[in-house]
Design a protein around this motif. Structure first.
Motif, short mmCIF file in Angstrom:
data_model
loop_
_atom_site.label_atom_id
_atom_site.label_comp_id
_atom_site.label_asym_id
_atom_site.label_seq_id
_atom_site.Cartn_x
_atom_site.Cartn_y
_atom_site.Cartn_z
N ARG A 1 8.71 -37.69 -13.94
CA ARG A 1 9.06 -36.57 -14.81
C ARG A 1 8.91 -36.94 -16.29
NH1 ARG A 1 13.07 -36.10 -10.79
NH2 ARG A 1 12.81 -34.22 -9.52
N TYR A 2 9.34 -38.14 -16.62
CA TYR A 2 9.22 -38.62 -18.01
C TYR A 2 7.75 -38.64 -18.42
CZ TYR A 2 9.80 -41.65 -22.10
OH TYR A 2 9.77 -42.16 -23.37
N SER A 3 6.90 -39.23 -17.61
CA SER A 3 5.49 -39.34 -17.94
C SER A 3 4.79 -37.98 -17.93
CB SER A 3 4.79 -40.28 -16.95
OG SER A 3 5.29 -41.59 -17.06
N PHE A 4 5.14 -37.14 -16.97
CA PHE A 4 4.47 -35.84 -16.85
C PHE A 4 4.80 -34.94 -18.04
CE2 PHE A 4 4.12 -31.47 -15.20
CZ PHE A 4 2.80 -31.50 -14.77
N ILE A 5 6.07 -34.87 -18.40
CA ILE A 5 6.46 -34.02 -19.53
C ILE A 5 5.86 -34.55 -20.82
CG2 ILE A 5 8.42 -33.17 -20.88
CD1 ILE A 5 10.05 -33.17 -18.28
N ARG A 6 5.81 -35.87 -20.98
CA ARG A 6 5.20 -36.45 -22.18
C ARG A 6 3.72 -36.07 -22.26
NH1 ARG A 6 5.28 -42.83 -22.57
NH2 ARG A 6 4.05 -42.53 -20.68
N SER A 7 3.02 -36.16 -21.15
CA SER A 7 1.59 -35.84 -21.15
C SER A 7 1.33 -34.36 -21.42
CB SER A 7 0.95 -36.25 -19.82
OG SER A 7 0.97 -37.65 -19.67
N ILE A 8 2.14 -33.49 -20.78
CA ILE A 8 1.99 -32.05 -20.99
C ILE A 8 2.24 -31.70 -22.45
CG2 ILE A 8 3.10 -29.83 -20.55
CD1 ILE A 8 1.26 -30.41 -18.38
N SER A 9 3.30 -32.26 -23.02
CA SER A 9 3.64 -31.98 -24.41
C SER A 9 2.51 -32.41 -25.34
CB SER A 9 4.94 -32.70 -24.80
OG SER A 9 6.00 -32.32 -23.96
N ALA A 10 2.00 -33.61 -25.13
CA ALA A 10 0.92 -34.11 -25.98
C ALA A 10 -0.36 -33.30 -25.78
CB ALA A 10 0.66 -35.59 -25.69
N PHE A 11 -0.61 -32.88 -24.54
CA PHE A 11 -1.81 -32.10 -24.25
C PHE A 11 -1.82 -30.78 -25.03
CE2 PHE A 11 -3.67 -28.68 -21.60
CZ PHE A 11 -5.01 -29.06 -21.67
N VAL A 12 -0.64 -30.19 -25.18
CA VAL A 12 -0.54 -28.92 -25.90
C VAL A 12 -0.53 -29.14 -27.42
CG1 VAL A 12 0.91 -26.91 -26.34
CG2 VAL A 12 0.62 -27.76 -24.00
N LEU A 13 0.32 -30.04 -27.88
CA LEU A 13 0.59 -30.16 -29.30
C LEU A 13 -0.48 -30.93 -30.08
CD1 LEU A 13 4.43 -30.85 -29.09
CD2 LEU A 13 3.29 -28.71 -29.71
N VAL A 14 -1.04 -31.98 -29.49
CA VAL A 14 -1.99 -32.80 -30.23
C VAL A 14 -3.32 -32.08 -30.49
CG1 VAL A 14 -3.25 -34.99 -30.26
CG2 VAL A 14 -0.88 -34.93 -29.46
N PRO A 15 -3.98 -31.53 -29.47
CA PRO A 15 -5.21 -30.79 -29.75
C PRO A 15 -4.98 -29.57 -30.66
CG PRO A 15 -5.08 -31.34 -27.42
CD PRO A 15 -3.74 -31.64 -28.01
N LEU A 16 -3.83 -28.90 -30.50
CA LEU A 16 -3.53 -27.76 -31.38
C LEU A 16 -3.45 -28.21 -32.83
CD1 LEU A 16 -2.78 -24.79 -31.72
CD2 LEU A 16 -0.37 -25.44 -31.34
N GLY A 17 -2.74 -29.30 -33.07
CA GLY A 17 -2.65 -29.83 -34.43
C GLY A 17 -4.00 -30.28 -34.95
N GLY A 18 -4.80 -30.92 -34.08
CA GLY A 18 -6.12 -31.38 -34.49
C GLY A 18 -7.06 -30.23 -34.81
N PHE A 19 -6.98 -29.15 -34.03
CA PHE A 19 -7.83 -27.98 -34.27
C PHE A 19 -7.47 -27.30 -35.59
CE2 PHE A 19 -8.49 -23.37 -33.78
CZ PHE A 19 -9.87 -23.36 -33.66
N LEU A 20 -6.17 -27.22 -35.88
CA LEU A 20 -5.73 -26.50 -37.07
C LEU A 20 -5.83 -27.34 -38.35
CD1 LEU A 20 -2.56 -24.69 -35.63
CD2 LEU A 20 -4.82 -23.69 -36.10
N TYR A 21 -5.48 -28.62 -38.26
CA TYR A 21 -5.35 -29.43 -39.47
C TYR A 21 -6.06 -30.78 -39.40
CZ TYR A 21 -1.66 -26.00 -40.27
OH TYR A 21 -0.97 -24.83 -40.42
N GLY A 22 -6.97 -30.97 -38.45
CA GLY A 22 -7.72 -32.22 -38.39
C GLY A 22 -6.88 -33.37 -37.89
N TRP A 23 -7.24 -34.58 -38.29
CA TRP A 23 -6.58 -35.76 -37.74
C TRP A 23 -5.10 -35.85 -38.13
CZ3 TRP A 23 -4.45 -39.77 -40.64
CH2 TRP A 23 -4.79 -39.81 -42.01
N THR A 24 -4.74 -35.32 -39.30
CA THR A 24 -3.33 -35.34 -39.69
C THR A 24 -2.51 -34.42 -38.80
OG1 THR A 24 -3.77 -33.63 -41.35
CG2 THR A 24 -3.84 -35.92 -42.09
#
Length: 408
Positions: A141-164
């Motif tokens: 559960r710890y690993s799955f929730i971490r991966s899901i969260s990063a999958f949603v938030l990291v690409p979204l941030g990268g698409f909107l504001y680049g590497w920062t």
């Protein structure tokens, strides 16, 4: 165990998908900058642990096995407070240093890297509690929730504001899983226990720094020597190796603490080594499957275009798949630590780091490009794997019982 394997596999898939989506939505140079910054933050988190997190690898499973849950919680609290103070103190020097090195961009990097390093450290404490308990449900559960969260938030941030933006997404994902992971343990551990000073393990700390330099700092080194474009190609190729690394980490989270607990109970090393057979078969099978997928993928327009975007071919993918096999080191380190040979872990990591530095220097001077840096990584990890394996082969370790280790 089947549920654990499936869910951890799903977590690994989302981790790979996060990087794949980032590679698709960001320019190669931006992806290289993200990889270099994230790698540097990972190295920073290893540096700021000062051996405290490494001390949990063997001590926390022993605390749980001995029923000393007060010590488990008390040490966790003390470590969390300690690394927070050290990280905040280090940031006072890091911000001006970032400005001197790279101006405003250096300040931005530092402002993002410091909280990412800190939340990564706190997350490692929570993860150590999960692993010491050994409950498969807690771990997946710890690993799955971490991966899901990063999958949603990291690409979204990268698409909107680049590497920062991608780094901000990483910080948010780690913060979320740290809160969730702590909440999930509320009924299993006495969180009212007072903080208890936790000893550091400087052998494993040194080896962890070296391993992080190899596995995360390499991207920053490639970016500095060859520029963000080559760094992006290098980071993209190593995504194949990271899949293997994730597979090993999944199995190590169950197998590693189990090895330490078995040795604590006085078992000989021979049956302990049998626990290594499944991770070894799994990583070899995964690497071969990745290589086959790459060979098939180039026949499709999307696969061909993606490899062309990052200027790599099947040769680079093949090297990366070989590197993935060498991540068996993660599990081997548990076996070596279980027989109290932490110095061998340090020796292996130090030797690998030296080989990587020499190899990266040769790739730079020869202008070998992405292929050269990948070969340097393959050579470094091969040396590490060979040393760890060699330390477990001698007959005296295979034939005698190791006995219960002394209490820390």
């Amino acid at each position: 165990m089947p549920v654990y394997i499936v869910m951890m596999g799903a977590a690994a898939a989302f981790g790979f998908a996060k990087l794949l989506v980032l590679a698709l939505v960001m320019p190669a140079a931006q992806f290289g900058s993200y990889a270099g910054a994230a790698g540097a933050a990972t190295v920073g988190s290893a540096l700021l642990s000062f051996g405290l997190l490494e001390g949990t690898i063997k001590r926390f499973p022993r605390y749980w096995a001995d029923g000393e849950t007060d010590l488990l919680v008390g040490a966790s609290k003390w470590i969390s407070l300690r690394v927070t103070k050290l990280t905040l103190a280090g940031s006072l020097a890091a911000v001006p240093a970032g400005y001197l090195i790279a101006g405003v961009d250096g300040v931005v990097f530092t402002v993002l890297a410091v909280p990412l390093a800190l939340i990564t450290l706190i997350g490692r404490v929570v993860s150590a509690l999960n692993l010491s308990i050994g409950d498969a449900g807690l771990i997946w559960r710890y690993s799955f929730i971490r991966s899901i969260s990063a999958f949603v938030l990291v690409p979204l941030g990268g698409f909107l504001y680049g590497w920062t933006g991608a780094l901000v997404g990483e910080i948010a994902a780690m913060a979320l899983i740290t809160v969730q992971g702590t909440w999930s343990l509320r009924h299993l551990l006495p969180f009212g226990a007072a903080p208890v000073k936790a000893p550091a393990d400087y052998n494993l700390y040194t080896s962890a720094l070296l391993v992080n330099m190899i596995g995360s700092g390499d991207r920053a080194v490639v970016a500095a020597l060859a520029g963000p474009a080559i760094a992006g190609s290098y980071a993209f190729a190593l995504m194949f190796a990271q899949i293997g690394q994730v597979v090993v980490n999944i199995l190590a989270q169950k197998t590693g603490p189990q090895i330490i607990k078995v040795q604590r109970a006085g078992a000989s090393l021979r049956p302990t080594l049998r626990l290594l057979s499944f991770p070894a078969a799994a990583i070899v099978g995964t690497s071969l499957a990745l290589l086959a997928a790459a060979f098939g993928g180039v026949n499709f327009e999307v696969g061909h275009a993606l490899l062309a975007k990052y200027d790599i071919g099947l040769l680079e993918v093949g090297i990366a798949c070989f590197v993935s096999i060498t991540f068996l080191c993660v599990v081997l380190e548990y076996a070596v630590v279980a027989i109290d040979r932490e110095r061998v872990v340090t020796l292996a990591a130090g030797s690998a780091a030296a080989v990587l530095v020499i190899g990266a220097g040769a790739a730079w001077t020869q202008g070998a490009g992405t292929t050269g840096y990948l070969l340097a990584m393959a050579a470094a990890k091969s040396v590490q794997l060979a040393i760890l394996t060699g330390s477990l082969i001698p007959r005296r370790f295979l034939q005698r019982g190791n006995g219960a280790a002394p209490r820390p």
